[in-house]
Structures are given as C-alpha cells and as structure tokens.
Design a protein around this motif. Structure first.
Motif, PDB file in Angstrom:
ATOM      1  N   GLY A 178       0.807  -1.217   0.000  1.00 25.75           N
ATOM      2  CA  GLY A 178       0.000   0.000   0.000  1.00 25.75           C
ATOM      3  C   GLY A 178       0.834   1.259   0.000  1.00 25.75           C
ATOM      4  N   GLY A 179       0.177   2.368  -0.312  1.00 29.41           N
ATOM      5  CA  GLY A 179       0.851   3.662  -0.278  1.00 29.41           C
ATOM      6  C   GLY A 179       0.399   4.555  -1.404  1.00 29.41           C
ATOM      7  N   PHE A 180       1.071   5.672  -1.542  1.00 30.13           N
ATOM      8  CA  PHE A 180       0.694   6.632  -2.581  1.00 30.13           C
ATOM      9  C   PHE A 180       1.920   7.338  -3.151  1.00 30.13           C
ATOM     10  N   GLY A 181       3.116   6.785  -2.903  1.00 31.54           N
ATOM     11  CA  GLY A 181       4.332   7.358  -3.474  1.00 31.54           C
ATOM     12  C   GLY A 181       4.336   7.241  -4.994  1.00 31.54           C
ATOM     13  N   PRO A 182       5.040   8.138  -5.675  1.00 26.99           N
ATOM     14  CA  PRO A 182       4.964   8.178  -7.132  1.00 26.99           C
ATOM     15  C   PRO A 182       5.818   7.151  -7.864  1.00 26.99           C
ATOM     16  N   ARG A 184       8.666   4.491  -6.095  1.00 26.68           N
ATOM     17  CA  ARG A 184       9.106   3.250  -5.462  1.00 26.68           C
ATOM     18  C   ARG A 184       7.941   2.329  -5.123  1.00 26.68           C
ATOM     19  N   THR A 185       6.869   2.894  -4.590  1.00 28.05           N
ATOM     20  CA  THR A 185       5.732   2.060  -4.192  1.00 28.05           C
ATOM     21  C   THR A 185       5.076   1.376  -5.391  1.00 28.05           C
ATOM     22  N   PRO A 186       4.779   2.081  -6.501  1.00 28.53           N
ATOM     23  CA  PRO A 186       4.199   1.381  -7.651  1.00 28.53           C
ATOM     24  C   PRO A 186       5.095   0.271  -8.200  1.00 28.53           C
ATOM     25  N   ARG A 187       6.396   0.508  -8.229  1.00 28.75           N
ATOM     26  CA  ARG A 187       7.301  -0.526  -8.735  1.00 28.75           C
ATOM     27  C   ARG A 187       7.312  -1.741  -7.825  1.00 28.75           C
ATOM     28  N   LEU A 188       7.319  -1.493  -6.520  1.00 29.32           N
ATOM     29  CA  LEU A 188       7.295  -2.592  -5.550  1.00 29.32           C
ATOM     30  C   LEU A 188       6.004  -3.388  -5.684  1.00 29.32           C
ATOM     31  N   ALA A 189       4.887  -2.689  -5.829  1.00 28.28           N
ATOM     32  CA  ALA A 189       3.603  -3.372  -5.979  1.00 28.28           C
ATOM     33  C   ALA A 189       3.569  -4.192  -7.260  1.00 28.28           C
ATOM     34  N   ALA A 190       4.028  -3.610  -8.364  1.00 26.51           N
ATOM     35  CA  ALA A 190       4.003  -4.324  -9.639  1.00 26.51           C
ATOM     36  C   ALA A 190       4.854  -5.583  -9.592  1.00 26.51           C
ATOM     37  N   PHE A 196      -3.021  -3.855  -4.353  1.00 25.48           N
ATOM     38  CA  PHE A 196      -2.461  -2.539  -4.069  1.00 25.48           C
ATOM     39  C   PHE A 196      -3.515  -1.715  -3.350  1.00 25.48           C
ATOM     40  N   ASN A 197      -3.131  -1.169  -2.181  1.00 26.00           N
ATOM     41  CA  ASN A 197      -4.067  -0.438  -1.337  1.00 26.00           C
ATOM     42  C   ASN A 197      -3.664   1.026  -1.215  1.00 26.00           C
ATOM     43  N   VAL A 198      -4.639   1.910  -1.328  1.00 23.63           N
ATOM     44  CA  VAL A 198      -4.414   3.348  -1.128  1.00 23.63           C
ATOM     45  C   VAL A 198      -5.133   3.759   0.152  1.00 23.63           C
ATOM     46  N   PRO A 199      -4.403   4.120   1.194  1.00 21.23           N
ATOM     47  CA  PRO A 199      -5.041   4.483   2.453  1.00 21.23           C
ATOM     48  C   PRO A 199      -5.287   5.982   2.587  1.00 21.23           C
ATOM     49  N   PHE A 200      -6.497   6.335   2.976  1.00 22.19           N
ATOM     50  CA  PHE A 200      -6.832   7.678   3.459  1.00 22.19           C
ATOM     51  C   PHE A 200      -6.531   8.786   2.447  1.00 22.19           C
ATOM     52  N   ARG A 201      -6.912   8.542   1.207  1.00 21.72           N
ATOM     53  CA  ARG A 201      -6.805   9.554   0.158  1.00 21.72           C
ATOM     54  C   ARG A 201      -8.164   9.745  -0.485  1.00 21.72           C
ATOM     55  N   ASN A 202      -8.405  10.941  -1.030  1.00 20.60           N
ATOM     56  CA  ASN A 202      -9.690  11.190  -1.666  1.00 20.60           C
ATOM     57  C   ASN A 202      -9.789  10.429  -2.983  1.00 20.60           C
ATOM     58  N   VAL A 203     -10.947  10.519  -3.626  1.00 19.33           N
ATOM     59  CA  VAL A 203     -11.194   9.710  -4.819  1.00 19.33           C
ATOM     60  C   VAL A 203     -10.235  10.050  -5.950  1.00 19.33           C
ATOM     61  N   PRO A 204     -10.024  11.338  -6.317  1.00 19.92           N
ATOM     62  CA  PRO A 204      -9.071  11.625  -7.398  1.00 19.92           C
ATOM     63  C   PRO A 204      -7.648  11.158  -7.079  1.00 19.92           C
ATOM     64  N   GLU A 205      -7.205  11.334  -5.841  1.00 20.44           N
ATOM     65  CA  GLU A 205      -5.860  10.881  -5.459  1.00 20.44           C
ATOM     66  C   GLU A 205      -5.753   9.363  -5.518  1.00 20.44           C
ATOM     67  N   ALA A 207      -7.560   7.364  -7.481  1.00 19.42           N
ATOM     68  CA  ALA A 207      -7.550   6.991  -8.896  1.00 19.42           C
ATOM     69  C   ALA A 207      -6.171   7.220  -9.511  1.00 19.42           C
ATOM     70  N   ALA A 208      -5.526   8.316  -9.139  1.00 17.83           N
ATOM     71  CA  ALA A 208      -4.192   8.603  -9.671  1.00 17.83           C
ATOM     72  C   ALA A 208      -3.179   7.555  -9.216  1.00 17.83           C
ATOM     73  N   ALA A 209      -3.261   7.152  -7.943  1.00 16.76           N
ATOM     74  CA  ALA A 209      -2.343   6.126  -7.434  1.00 16.76           C
ATOM     75  C   ALA A 209      -2.574   4.791  -8.145  1.00 16.76           C
ATOM     76  N   PHE A 210      -3.837   4.430  -8.369  1.00 12.24           N
ATOM     77  CA  PHE A 210      -4.123   3.213  -9.125  1.00 12.24           C
ATOM     78  C   PHE A 210      -3.508   3.304 -10.526  1.00 12.24           C
ATOM     79  N   GLY A 211      -3.618   4.472 -11.138  1.00 11.76           N
ATOM     80  CA  GLY A 211      -3.064   4.644 -12.480  1.00 11.76           C
ATOM     81  C   GLY A 211      -1.554   4.452 -12.502  1.00 11.76           C
ATOM     82  N   ARG A 212      -0.867   4.957 -11.477  1.00 10.61           N
ATOM     83  CA  ARG A 212       0.589   4.779 -11.428  1.00 10.61           C
ATOM     84  C   ARG A 212       0.960   3.305 -11.306  1.00 10.61           C
ATOM     85  N   VAL A 213       0.178   2.553 -10.532  1.00  8.83           N
ATOM     86  CA  VAL A 213       0.466   1.128 -10.386  1.00  8.83           C
ATOM     87  C   VAL A 213       0.163   0.385 -11.683  1.00  8.83           C
ATOM     88  N   ARG A 214      -0.896   0.744 -12.349  1.00  6.20           N
ATOM     89  CA  ARG A 214      -1.192   0.107 -13.641  1.00  6.20           C
ATOM     90  C   ARG A 214      -0.053   0.348 -14.628  1.00  6.20           C
TER      91      ARG A 214
END
Length: 313
Positions: A178-182, A184-190, A196-205, A207-214
């Motif tokens: 989990g996380g929202f870093g731009p 290291r976190t997406p690479r680790l998740a991939a 992949f979990n995004v904790p305590f962020r609003n909907v646009p944030e 969605a953006a974190a999901f996009g980085r992981v994709r």
C-alpha cells in the motif's frame, strides 16, 4: 465490492477486544478482519492496555474464527527479519486453514521505533530492505518442497535454506502493498503484490495512485488487471445525525470532517461514497473502525453489504 474491517489496536485494545470484533465481523458477513502492525502512533497515545503483536494476535484469531480472512495493513520491514517472518506467516496461514493475507511495507512511524528499540534507517534504505525482504519471503514460500533457497542482497543473505514451513495457500498467501508514493511504491507493488491499497486519500488521489500502479505493471510486463485495487478509509456511521455525532465524538472527530475526509454519514450516504471509490477502480474497501467497543457500529455497517451488492463471501 468487498468490505473488510480494519482496526488500529495500538490505540488501545487487548486480545479479547480484538477477538470480539473479529467474531462479530465474521458473523455479520464481512470479507476480512485486518489489523495494523504498530506499537505506537505518531499522535496522542492511550497508555493502557498497551500494544499487541500483530502476528501473535492473528495466530490466536486463526484458531478462534472459521472463515473470515485475516491480515495486516501493513507489517513494517523494520520490525522483523525476513526468514523468521516467513516462518511465522506460513504457520499462521496453516493455523487458519489458508485465510491469511500478508500486508507489507517499509515502515514509517519513527517514534514507535525509538520507544521499542527498533533501528529506523532513512527512507531509501527502508525501501531497499522492504524489497529484499519481499524477495526472500516469496522465495522461501515458493521454493518447491525438498528444494533449497539462497539469496545474497545488500541488507540480507540467506544460505541453503530448506525453505520450510510452507503456507497452506499455494504458492503463497496474497501480498498487499500500500501507499501513494509516485515511484518506489508502484514498482514494488508491480513486482510483488497481489493487491495494491491506497489508504486515506480522496477519490481523485486514489484513482491517480491506481493509475501509477497500472503503468508500473505494464512497464514490468505484467497485466494490470491481475492486480486487486483497494482503498482504506476511516468510517463513522449513524442512523441519524445524533448517532453520527455521538460516534464521531467517541473517536475525537467531527461529523462534517468525517464526511469530507472519510466515510461519514448514514449507511446510504456511505454507500454512495463507496460507489465513488468503486468508480475509481477500487474493488475492496477497508473500513477503519476506531472504537472497538462499539459492536452496534459493526451491525449498522453490515447494512452496506446489501446496499452495494456485496455478499461478504
């Protein structure tokens, strides 16, 4: 949408309290019971009863529940050595009959490390250690029975390990990063995660974190659809404004603030908010329940299951 109960026991909860909540969550049809893996928080501390160990807790719950899934959100790489941790999680998975999910991260609360004598290196080294630990833990679990596993890294080395015991789930329990870093976190998740979990962020944030992981999955040659995407939010539900205000006061929050920054309101209001996260790509929602003495709150939250089409299975 799967709904999971997410607890913060370091804020003040002993094992018996956690068992009561886990059993209630199971009986009410929630998909999973998760707990954080902390010894202290970065904010005000409730002195008693003191922290509980995450994996000792989950071992107990593994034997005292029947079908609800169990996990951490998330265990820090700084707390434990990778080989013994692989043994512990595999054993708890066996004890549960294959119901464990392994949430894992780099660690972040410096004060708890200082309070319990745990080294706290800089963020770069913590991420290096996290990646090496995931490499070792998955390597130990996935080595065929009768085989041997070795690894030589910057921070950890494993030599000719029998790679036992094996978890009940094969090749391994699901891994949550989990996380929202731009970067290291997406690479680790991939590379390592099933979820992949995004904790305590609003909907646009979120969605953006999901996009980085994709995008990280695509760069790694992995199908982004093979990842489960989830969100975590504090929840405070009331049948009316008075009940909502009472529950908000119990956790030191305001109803208006919870409506803005979490999941606050009636079951119908929360279901609408959850639908926004579903629209952003979340298939699982972790409901962070902070008052673990309020079982009626869990019963009210279970109304979300039919409202969103979840069946709790």
């Amino acid at each position: 949408m799967r709904f999971r109960i997410f607890t913060e026991p370091h804020r003040g909860a002993d094992y018996s309290t956690l068992l009561t909540v886990a059993k209630a969550a199971e009986e009410l049809g929630f998909d999973a019971f998760f707990r954080s893996d902390h010894y202290m928080s970065s904010g005000p501390v409730r002195e008693l009863p003191g922290p509980t160990d995450a994996w000792i807790t989950l071992a107990g719950l593994a034997r005292e529940t029947e079908h609800i899934r169990l996990g951490t959100l998330v265990s820090p790489a700084t707390f434990r050595l990778p080989g013994p941790l692989a043994v512990s999680v595999a054993q708890v998975d066996q004890m549960s009959g294959g119901r464990i999910e392994f949430g894992f991260g780099a660690g972040w609360i410096e004060v708890e490390h200082a309070a319990y004598g745990i080294p706290f290196p800089g963020i770069g080294e913590r991420f290096e250690r996290c990646a090496e630990q995931l490499e070792i833990i998955t390597g130990l679990w996935e080595t065929p029975e009768g085989g041997r596993y070795s690894f030589a890294g910057k921070h950890y080395s494993v030599t000719d390990s029998p790679a036992l015991p094996k978890p009940a789930q094969r090749p391994r329990p699901p891994i949550v990063v989990g996380g929202f870093g731009p970067l290291r976190t997406p690479r680790l998740a991939a590379r390592f995660a099933d979820e992949f979990n995004v904790p305590f962020r609003n909907v646009p944030e979120t969605a953006a974190a999901f996009g980085r992981v994709r995008r990280a999955c695509i760069a790694a040659g992995r199908d982004p659809a093979s990842m489960v995407y989830s969100a975590a939010q504090v929840v405070c539900c009331g049948r009316d404004d008075a009940e909502l205000a009472k529950r908000a006061t119990a956790i030191g929050r305001e109803p208006s603030e919870l409506r803005r920054n979490g999941l606050g309101g009636s079951p119908a209001e929360i279901a609408e908010r959850v639908a926004e996260y579903a629209g952003a790509g979340a298939g699982t929602m972790y409901l962070q329940v902070l008052d673990l003495t309020d079982i009626d709150h869990l019963e009210l939250l279970s109304q979300l299951l039919p409202l969103t089409g979840a069946d709790g299975e």
